[in-house]
Structures are given as structure tokens and as C-alpha cells.
Write an enzyme that holds these catalytic residues in place. Structure first.
Site, mmCIF file in Angstrom:
data_model
loop_
_atom_site.group_PDB
_atom_site.id
_atom_site.type_symbol
_atom_site.label_atom_id
_atom_site.label_comp_id
_atom_site.label_asym_id
_atom_site.label_seq_id
_atom_site.Cartn_x
_atom_site.Cartn_y
_atom_site.Cartn_z
ATOM 1 N N GLU A 263 1.616 34.361 -16.439
ATOM 2 C CA GLU A 263 2.031 32.964 -16.216
ATOM 3 C C GLU A 263 1.013 32.297 -15.297
ATOM 4 O O GLU A 263 0.567 32.914 -14.328
ATOM 5 C CB GLU A 263 3.382 32.923 -15.502
ATOM 6 C CG GLU A 263 4.547 33.330 -16.335
ATOM 7 C CD GLU A 263 5.863 33.307 -15.541
ATOM 8 O OE1 GLU A 263 5.931 32.657 -14.472
ATOM 9 O OE2 GLU A 263 6.810 33.946 -16.010
ATOM 10 N N ASP B 85 4.548 42.069 -19.784
ATOM 11 C CA ASP B 85 4.565 40.841 -18.982
ATOM 12 C C ASP B 85 4.309 41.208 -17.525
ATOM 13 O O ASP B 85 5.142 41.865 -16.893
ATOM 14 C CB ASP B 85 5.957 40.209 -19.133
ATOM 15 C CG ASP B 85 5.977 38.749 -18.776
ATOM 16 O OD1 ASP B 85 4.918 38.178 -18.472
ATOM 17 O OD2 ASP B 85 7.084 38.172 -18.802
ATOM 18 N N GLU C 288 6.743 27.322 -22.632
ATOM 19 C CA GLU C 288 8.170 27.430 -22.288
ATOM 20 C C GLU C 288 8.717 26.096 -21.791
ATOM 21 O O GLU C 288 8.181 25.492 -20.850
ATOM 22 C CB GLU C 288 8.393 28.512 -21.217
ATOM 23 C CG GLU C 288 9.871 28.607 -20.836
ATOM 24 C CD GLU C 288 10.283 29.891 -20.116
ATOM 25 O OE1 GLU C 288 9.460 30.799 -19.949
ATOM 26 O OE2 GLU C 288 11.472 29.975 -19.743
ATOM 27 N N LYS D 18 0.773 39.629 -20.719
ATOM 28 C CA LYS D 18 1.065 38.195 -20.605
ATOM 29 C C LYS D 18 1.027 37.809 -19.132
ATOM 30 O O LYS D 18 1.516 38.548 -18.285
ATOM 31 C CB LYS D 18 2.436 37.867 -21.199
ATOM 32 C CG LYS D 18 2.807 36.388 -21.050
ATOM 33 C CD LYS D 18 4.011 36.005 -21.887
ATOM 34 C CE LYS D 18 5.345 36.264 -21.240
ATOM 35 N NZ LYS D 18 5.561 35.568 -19.945
ATOM 36 N N ASP E 87 9.211 39.860 -18.078
ATOM 37 C CA ASP E 87 9.662 40.107 -16.704
ATOM 38 C C ASP E 87 11.103 39.611 -16.538
ATOM 39 O O ASP E 87 11.725 39.832 -15.497
ATOM 40 C CB ASP E 87 8.700 39.520 -15.659
ATOM 41 C CG ASP E 87 8.578 38.017 -15.733
ATOM 42 O OD1 ASP E 87 9.112 37.414 -16.682
ATOM 43 O OD2 ASP E 87 7.943 37.424 -14.832
ATOM 44 N N SER E 88 11.647 38.996 -17.596
ATOM 45 C CA SER E 88 13.082 38.694 -17.633
ATOM 46 C C SER E 88 13.895 39.981 -17.501
ATOM 47 O O SER E 88 15.085 39.941 -17.175
ATOM 48 C CB SER E 88 13.446 37.970 -18.935
ATOM 49 O OG SER E 88 12.927 38.657 -20.056
HETATM 50 O O1 KIV Z 1 10.082 37.274 -19.420
HETATM 51 C C1 KIV Z 1 10.343 36.726 -20.499
HETATM 52 O O2 KIV Z 1 11.310 37.059 -21.186
HETATM 53 C C2 KIV Z 1 9.467 35.643 -20.929
HETATM 54 C C3 KIV Z 1 9.866 34.864 -22.141
HETATM 55 C C4 KIV Z 1 10.945 33.920 -21.800
HETATM 56 C C5 KIV Z 1 8.715 34.187 -22.761
HETATM 57 O O3 KIV Z 1 8.486 35.387 -20.302
#
Ligand code: KIV
Length: 267
Positions: free
Chosen positions: A118, A86, A185, A116, A47-48
Site C-alpha cells: 500500500e 500482502d 480500493e 502487494k 493483511d485483512s
Molecule cells: O488485505 C486485504 O484483504 C486487501 C484487499 C482488501 C485488497 O488489501
């Protein structure tokens, strides 16, 4: 020779064999293709994406549809790769059935291999439900960018004994719930190493030292595709920002000075 397709079982085996797991983010087809060709083991449509490709200030505004749009492109660029989608903020926190439906879109529409999420103890029942449904889950603890508003910013997690114990308990709960791996992280290296030694699922670190089972990096950080700060946990392997800037500047100059296009570029 084309690499065999990795599965969740491959990563458990890699942990057991002490073979490091390499993961990197990818946001589009060309980037995914190049990363996959380099020999990385997993691609993360992080999600970055919100910040690296879409110009948002943080990850919170990213929508499910935006994330899926990019996940599909990543799959088209890397047909054989193990790809993790993500899930964006509020696409899985509101209601379990909605979360399963949204997670399923990564599998059905974007052909991802896993999702993924969080979170801590509050999402353990959801992880169990997803895994029982047939959706592989990578958990993500420690610094959680989707929680910056409540955490008061981007902060290293697990610095106190209580916090470190909580992180270990969360990772054990995710293992119990069936998660196939967990991202750690920005937690102290010693804490990450201790957690890694106490679970059978692979730990994938970012800013968590060298004692985890694998590493994940944001591709923009390792490619130097930014002109702002370099996070402490990142290593810049090249300076794509400067390479691109120079190329654009030369192009501008060539057109202005009528050096491009030449006869060769014309029909
Ligand atoms: O969104 C992302 O890039 C991440 C990584 C930093 C693990 O969650």
C-alpha cells in the site's frame, strides 16, 4: 483438468483481451483450496488477515511472521494458484534493503508469486527496486487500511479532481516502476474507470465500480463469515456465520441430550 499456472504475463494478456480478473483473499489451506478450485485467478493473503482470522481491530498490529505463517498455509492448500502476499504495516516502509529482504521471504519461504504494497509516490522507488530484484509487485492505492490513522478512518479516496489526478499519477508511476497490477480500493467508479483506460497494467478494484480490469473481495465478506456489518462494496453470497452457528448449536444440543456420539461414532 488442472488449470495451468498463471503468471504476471497472464494478467496483462487478460487485460488486453478484456477478460475480467477475479481475486479473493485466502488465509488458510482449506479456504485456499476451495477458492482455487472455484476458478479464481489470484489469491491474496491480505493483511485483512489481522481482522478476519486473528481478531485484531485493524490491520496495523499484523506482523511479518504472522502473515508469512498464513501465506505458507495458503500455498500448501493451493499449490497451483497465483498467490500474492500482502506486506504488513512497517515491514517495508523503514528501509529499502529491509523491505527487499522481507518481500523476498514471501517468495523464498512461502512460495508466493508476488507481493502487494500500500502507498503512493513515496514507495515508487521501492517498487522499482523490488521489480529489478525479481519480485513482482502489486501496488495498492485509494483507501489504504494501513493509513487509517493519518486519513482519520476508512474513507473513500479520489472524490475531488485533485485527488483523482493524484491517484492517476500514482498508478502511472507504479506502471513505470514495473508493478504488474494495482489494487484500487474505494474510489469513485468513474475515477477507477478513467485510470483503468489510461494504463496497460491491470487494475483490480474493491469498491471501485465495474470498470476496473478485475475485482478483489475479502472472502469473509462474500461468505458472510461475520455477524457485524456488510461493507457497501461487498456482496454476501452465503451466510456462513449462521450456518456455522446452527451446526455448533446442534452439536451442543446433541451432546447435552446424549444423542451424540452414537454407536456409529464409537469404537
Ligand atoms: O488485505 C486485504 O484483504 C486487501 C484487499 C482488501 C485488497 O488489501
Amino acid at each position: 483438468m488442472e488449470r495451468r499456472k498463471l503468471t504476471v504475463a497472464s494478467f496483462r494478456k487478460m487485460k488486453a483481451n478484456h477478460e475480467k480478473i477475479v481475486m479473493v483473499t485466502a488465509y488458510d489451506a482449506p479456504g485456499a483450496g476451495i477458492a482455487a478450485a472455484s476458478g479464481v485467478d489470484m489469491l491474496l493473503v491480505g493483511d485483512s488477515l489481522a481482522m478476519t482470522a486473528l481478531g485484531y481491530e485493524n490491520t496495523l498490529p499484523l506482523t511479518l511472521d504472522e502473515s508469512l505463517h498464513h501465506a505458507k498455509a495458503v500455498r500448501r492448500g493451493a499449490p497451483q494458484a497465483f498467490i500474492v502476499g500482502d506486506m504488513p504495516f512497517l515491514s517495508y516502509q523503514l528501509d529499502v534493503n529491509e523491505a527487499v529482504r522481507n518481500a523476498g521471504r514471501y517468495i523464498k519461504e512461502a512460495a508466493c508469486d508476488a507481493v502487494k504494497l500500500e502507498g503512493g509516490a513515496e514507495i515508487v522507488p521501492l517498487v522499482e527496486k523490488l521489480v529489478r530484484t525479481g519480485i513482482p509487485v502489486m501496488a495498492h492505492v485509494g483507501l489504504m487500511p494501513q493509513h487509517i490513522q493519518t486519513a482519520g478512518g476508512y474513507r473513500v479516496a479520489g472524490r475531488t479532481e485533485d485527488e483523482a489526478a493524484r491517484l492517476l499519477a500514482e498508478v502511472k508511476a507504479f506502471e513505470q516502476a514495473g508493478a504488474f497490477a494495482v489494487v484500487l480500493e474505494c474510489i469513485p467508479a468513474a475515477v477507477a474507470e478513467a485510470i483503468t483506460s489510461q494504463v496497460n497494467i491491470p487494475t483490480i478494484g474493491i469498491g471501485a465500480g465495474a470498470g476496473t480490469d478485475g475485482q478483489v473481495q475479502v472472502c469473509n465478506d462474500l461468505l458472510g463469515l461475520f455477524d457485524r456489518f456488510v461493507p457497501r462494496h461487498a456482496k454476501k453470497y452465503c451466510n456462513l456465520h449462521d450456518i456455522m452457528l446452527k451446526a455448533f448449536q446442534e452439536y451442543v444440543q446433541d451432546v447435552k441430550e446424549q444423542k451424540f456420539p452414537t454407536q456409529e461414532n464409537s469404537f
